[in-house]
Design a protein around this motif. Structure first.
Motif, PDB file in Angstrom:
ATOM      1  N   TRP A  79      31.536  44.869  36.844  1.00 28.97           N
ATOM      2  CA  TRP A  79      32.315  44.457  38.018  1.00 28.97           C
ATOM      3  C   TRP A  79      33.676  45.145  38.039  1.00 28.97           C
ATOM      4  O   TRP A  79      34.238  45.410  39.091  1.00 28.97           O
ATOM      5  CB  TRP A  79      32.542  42.948  38.023  1.00 28.97           C
ATOM      6  N   HIS A  80      34.215  45.410  36.856  1.00 26.66           N
ATOM      7  CA  HIS A  80      35.566  45.973  36.729  1.00 26.66           C
ATOM      8  C   HIS A  80      35.550  47.486  36.479  1.00 26.66           C
ATOM      9  O   HIS A  80      36.535  48.038  35.986  1.00 26.66           O
ATOM     10  CB  HIS A  80      36.309  45.259  35.613  1.00 26.66           C
ATOM     11  N   GLY A  81      34.456  48.150  36.834  1.00 26.83           N
ATOM     12  CA  GLY A  81      34.430  49.606  36.796  1.00 26.83           C
ATOM     13  C   GLY A  81      33.870  50.228  35.542  1.00 26.83           C
ATOM     14  O   GLY A  81      33.867  51.451  35.412  1.00 26.83           O
ATOM     15  N   ILE A 506      35.162  53.079  42.686  1.00 26.67           N
ATOM     16  CA  ILE A 506      36.005  53.230  43.859  1.00 26.67           C
ATOM     17  C   ILE A 506      36.666  51.887  44.127  1.00 26.67           C
ATOM     18  O   ILE A 506      35.978  50.871  44.234  1.00 26.67           O
ATOM     19  CB  ILE A 506      35.165  53.658  45.080  1.00 26.67           C
ATOM     20  N   TYR A 507      37.992  51.881  44.212  1.00 27.25           N
ATOM     21  CA  TYR A 507      38.670  50.601  44.392  1.00 27.25           C
ATOM     22  C   TYR A 507      39.852  50.714  45.346  1.00 27.25           C
ATOM     23  O   TYR A 507      40.427  51.788  45.538  1.00 27.25           O
ATOM     24  CB  TYR A 507      39.114  50.021  43.046  1.00 27.25           C
ATOM     25  N   ALA A 536      35.893  40.651  39.584  1.00 26.57           N
ATOM     26  CA  ALA A 536      36.828  41.674  40.060  1.00 26.57           C
ATOM     27  C   ALA A 536      37.137  41.456  41.539  1.00 26.57           C
ATOM     28  O   ALA A 536      36.284  41.005  42.307  1.00 26.57           O
ATOM     29  CB  ALA A 536      36.239  43.054  39.858  1.00 26.57           C
ATOM     30  N   GLN A 537      38.332  41.801  41.909  1.00 27.53           N
ATOM     31  CA  GLN A 537      38.739  41.848  43.314  1.00 27.53           C
ATOM     32  C   GLN A 537      39.159  43.274  43.633  1.00 27.53           C
ATOM     33  O   GLN A 537      39.901  43.896  42.876  1.00 27.53           O
ATOM     34  CB  GLN A 537      39.903  40.886  43.564  1.00 27.53           C
ATOM     35  N   GLY A 538      38.700  43.792  44.747  1.00 31.22           N
ATOM     36  CA  GLY A 538      39.128  45.116  45.193  1.00 31.22           C
ATOM     37  C   GLY A 538      38.301  46.275  44.691  1.00 31.22           C
ATOM     38  O   GLY A 538      38.544  47.419  45.097  1.00 31.22           O
ATOM     39  N   VAL A 539      37.324  46.045  43.814  1.00 30.14           N
ATOM     40  CA  VAL A 539      36.443  47.126  43.357  1.00 30.14           C
ATOM     41  C   VAL A 539      35.299  47.234  44.366  1.00 30.14           C
ATOM     42  O   VAL A 539      34.426  46.366  44.442  1.00 30.14           O
ATOM     43  CB  VAL A 539      35.899  46.874  41.940  1.00 30.14           C
ATOM     44  N   GLU A 540      35.312  48.305  45.157  1.00 24.97           N
ATOM     45  CA  GLU A 540      34.362  48.450  46.260  1.00 24.97           C
ATOM     46  C   GLU A 540      32.987  48.915  45.772  1.00 24.97           C
ATOM     47  O   GLU A 540      31.960  48.351  46.156  1.00 24.97           O
ATOM     48  CB  GLU A 540      34.910  49.443  47.285  1.00 24.97           C
ATOM     49  N   HIS A 551      28.404  46.871  44.697  1.00 23.17           N
ATOM     50  CA  HIS A 551      29.200  46.938  45.928  1.00 23.17           C
ATOM     51  C   HIS A 551      29.912  45.601  46.075  1.00 23.17           C
ATOM     52  O   HIS A 551      29.272  44.568  46.283  1.00 23.17           O
ATOM     53  CB  HIS A 551      28.308  47.219  47.134  1.00 23.17           C
ATOM     54  N   ASN A 552      31.228  45.626  45.905  1.00 23.38           N
ATOM     55  CA  ASN A 552      32.023  44.394  45.940  1.00 23.38           C
ATOM     56  C   ASN A 552      31.459  43.340  44.980  1.00 23.38           C
ATOM     57  O   ASN A 552      31.300  42.169  45.329  1.00 23.38           O
ATOM     58  CB  ASN A 552      32.101  43.848  47.357  1.00 23.38           C
TER      59      ASN A 552
END
Length: 578
Positions: A79-81, A506-507, A536-540, A551-552
């Motif tokens: 979730w966090h990349g 991508i975030y 996570a917030q903002g990780v597209e 995706h989100n």
């Protein structure tokens, strides 16, 4: 036609180069082209306008060995990349393993890393005995992200020597030779090296009988003997948990394995503590001294704003190495812990043994813990307050208040640590700027009922770049991806460069964040068991080997993950031959 084009993104490629606007084209899982504009047709296009496009995070310290069987995306890390994680750290793993030892291995993993045994018993197929068979199984397993695996040294010692012998004596000449052969066999099959702990009785990662695990009491000469394998191969790394802050420091073994192997050694762990402000300074000075002596040592860091949420039933691993909690941890289950908390004799021993000065390695002093959910009419009025504040209001000692709450709630009250790691950005700055420090230690997959370290990349970016302006994104993404790839020998990962694997995320820079107040509880383990997570917030988007997997924070269903191997260094081979 390309498989994927990511258009209009702000590319931070992980090399340290200045960010730039551009497109990335992917073909067959590899970055085929990077340019300001790519007009070619693609099967899929992601518009990343206004977003940061960065290399996937590489986490060198996780325990997803079991969890990947029921959570193929290794959340919350992905979730966090995170696109690559390393498993079997600290010597804990599942191979090699004789059929008669399978149950013990799972119970060990539950007691040391708090991976629920019931989940493992249901999910692990145990189609392997040897390490090559384990790797063959893992390659076939559906995976959303990439994994790399150490040979777990506890498993190797038990397999060759037997459990009791592995804990009590040195290996014989024949046993050493067999372990050497099995390590070579494992590395031929794709192991990136071997991992171990060496903390003696002070390690909180205890066996089910509360005795040290084999590597914690092993003879150092046996570990050094195995380090020679890496020099002969010119390949691999060693991970060694050898230092527990002020409690124990066996870094001499890290130095000796570095000297003998000539390979990178990952030392655990450098942390900033507000209650022990010189700890990280001393570790960094030691790292400087190893460089001066020509030793190839790195220290893994734990620098995100970490905390634990726990009950007395789930926190034992934080407490097992300090009294009076080591004794308290031997009482298993709600009834036993409640009886102990009420026992006047135990309470007297607890008051005598408790020392807040040694607690910073175990989540911080009891005084600094916050009562989150009292589950008690007596203590409900104190929710949100620190144990120190409650003790003052009640006119008694903090240690007594803690056990009063545990007794009154049958060990079900929820607490939160507030001083597990430093909140001082200057300390984190000093740690991350050191050229011999790796940026993360998530422990992902472990301790699932009280912590979640998969958030570390998000927190480091949000804290140290956006909030504190101490680092640039260019610096941080190099630390989070390029440096671990180089140290681990994963040459085709870690940067967004043509010809390398298309692992990236991508975030939205402004939205990148997480819930800093409380973890979520989710019931997604086998048998509907629960764990705590930080979303996570903002990780597209998260992309692994050219395929979008998240995706989100919602899985796409794609399973492009692979088992990764480290490369051989021909220069080291030549030196060994000489």
């Amino acid at each position: 036609m390309y498989d994927l084009i990511i258009k209009n993104g702000t590319i931070v490629d992980g090399t340290g180069a200045t960010r730039f606007e551009g497109d990335i084209a992917v073909q067959d899982g590899v970055i085929a082209r990077i340019d300001s504009v790519i007009e070619t047709v693609a099967s899929r296009v992601i518009d990343a306008k206004g977003q940061i496009v960065a290399p996937g995070v590489i986490d060198p310290h996780t325990h997803y060995d079991a969890a990947v069987h029921w959570d193929p995306y290794c959340t919350s890390s992905s979730w966090h990349g995170n696109t690559t994680v390393v498993v079997s750290n600290c010597g804990f793993g599942f191979s090699p393993c004789r059929p008669s030892d399978r149950e013990r291995y799972m119970l060990m993993m539950e007691n040391t890393e708090q991976v629920p045994a019931a989940a493992m018993q249901r999910a692990l197929p145990w189609t392997w005995e040897s390490f090559p068979e384990w790797m063959a199984h893992m390659r076939k397993l559906n995976k959303g992200i990439n994994l790399a695996s150490y040979m777990p040294l506890n498993s190797l010692m038990i397999y060759v020597m037997g459990l009791e012998a592995a804990k009590t004596r040195a290996a014989t000449k024949a046993e050493r030779a067999q372990m050497r052969d099995l390590l070579n066999e494992a590395m031929d099959a794709g192991a990136i090296g071997f991992a171990m702990s060496h903390l003696g009785v002070y390690n909180s990662h205890k066996d089910i009988d509360f005795t040290p695990m084999p590597t914690d009491s092993m003879f150092p000469e046996d570990a050094v003997y195995l380090a020679e394998v890496l020099r002969e191969r010119g390949q691999g790394v060693i991970q060694c948990l050898a230092q527990l802050n002020a409690v124990v420091n066996n870094s001499f073994l890290v130095e000796e394995m570095a000297r003998v192997s000539g390979r990178p050694i990952l030392h655990n762990v450098v942390i900033g503590f507000d209650s022990a402000p010189e700890h990280h300074v001393n570790v960094l000075k030691w790292l400087d001294s190893t460089v001066e002596r020509g030793l190839n040592i790195y220290s893994q860091s734990l620098v995100h704003r970490s905390w634990a949420e726990f009950t007395a039933l789930t926190v034992d691993t934080l407490w097992q190495n300090v009294e009076p909690f080591a004794e308290f941890s031997t009482h298993v289950g709600s009834e036993a812990k409640t009886r102990a908390a009420k026992d006047p004799a135990f309470r007297q021993r607890a008051r005598k043994a408790y020392d807040p000065n040694v607690m910073y390695a175990s989540g911080g002093p009891i005084e600094s813990h916050k009562l989150v959910d009292a589950k008690s009419s007596r203590f409900a009025k104190y929710e949100g307050q620190l144990i120190a504040e409650i003790a003052k209001a009640e006119g008694t000692a903090p240690i007594d208040i803690l056990f009063d709450i545990i007794a009154d709630t049958e060990a079900h009250a929820d607490f939160r640590t507030t001083e597990a790691t430093t909140k001082d950005p200057a300390k984190v700055d000093a740690i991350l700027r050191h050229p011999r420090v790796l940026a993360g230690t998530s422990d992902g997959g472990a301790h699932v009922k009280f912590s979640d370290g998969g958030v570390y990349a998000t927190d480091v970016i949000a804290w140290m770049e956006r909030e504190e302006k101490r680092f640039t994104l260019e610096e941080l993404h190099s630390l989070l991806s390029q440096r671990p790839a180089e140290v681990l020998g994963l040459e085709d990962r870690g940067t967004l460069v043509e010809g390398k694997a298309a692992d990236l995320y991508i975030y939205d820079y402004e939205k990148l964040d997480y819930n800093r107040e409380q973890m979520d509880i989710v019931h997604d383990l086998p048998e509907n068991d629960w764990r705590r997570v930080i979303r996570a917030q903002g990780v597209e988007w998260v992309v692994v080997n050219g395929e979008p997997i998240m995706h989100n924070s919602e899985a796409t269903g794609a399973m492009p993950g692979r088992m990764l191997e480290t490369v051989r260094d021909d220069r080291s081979l030549a030196e060994a031959a000489e």
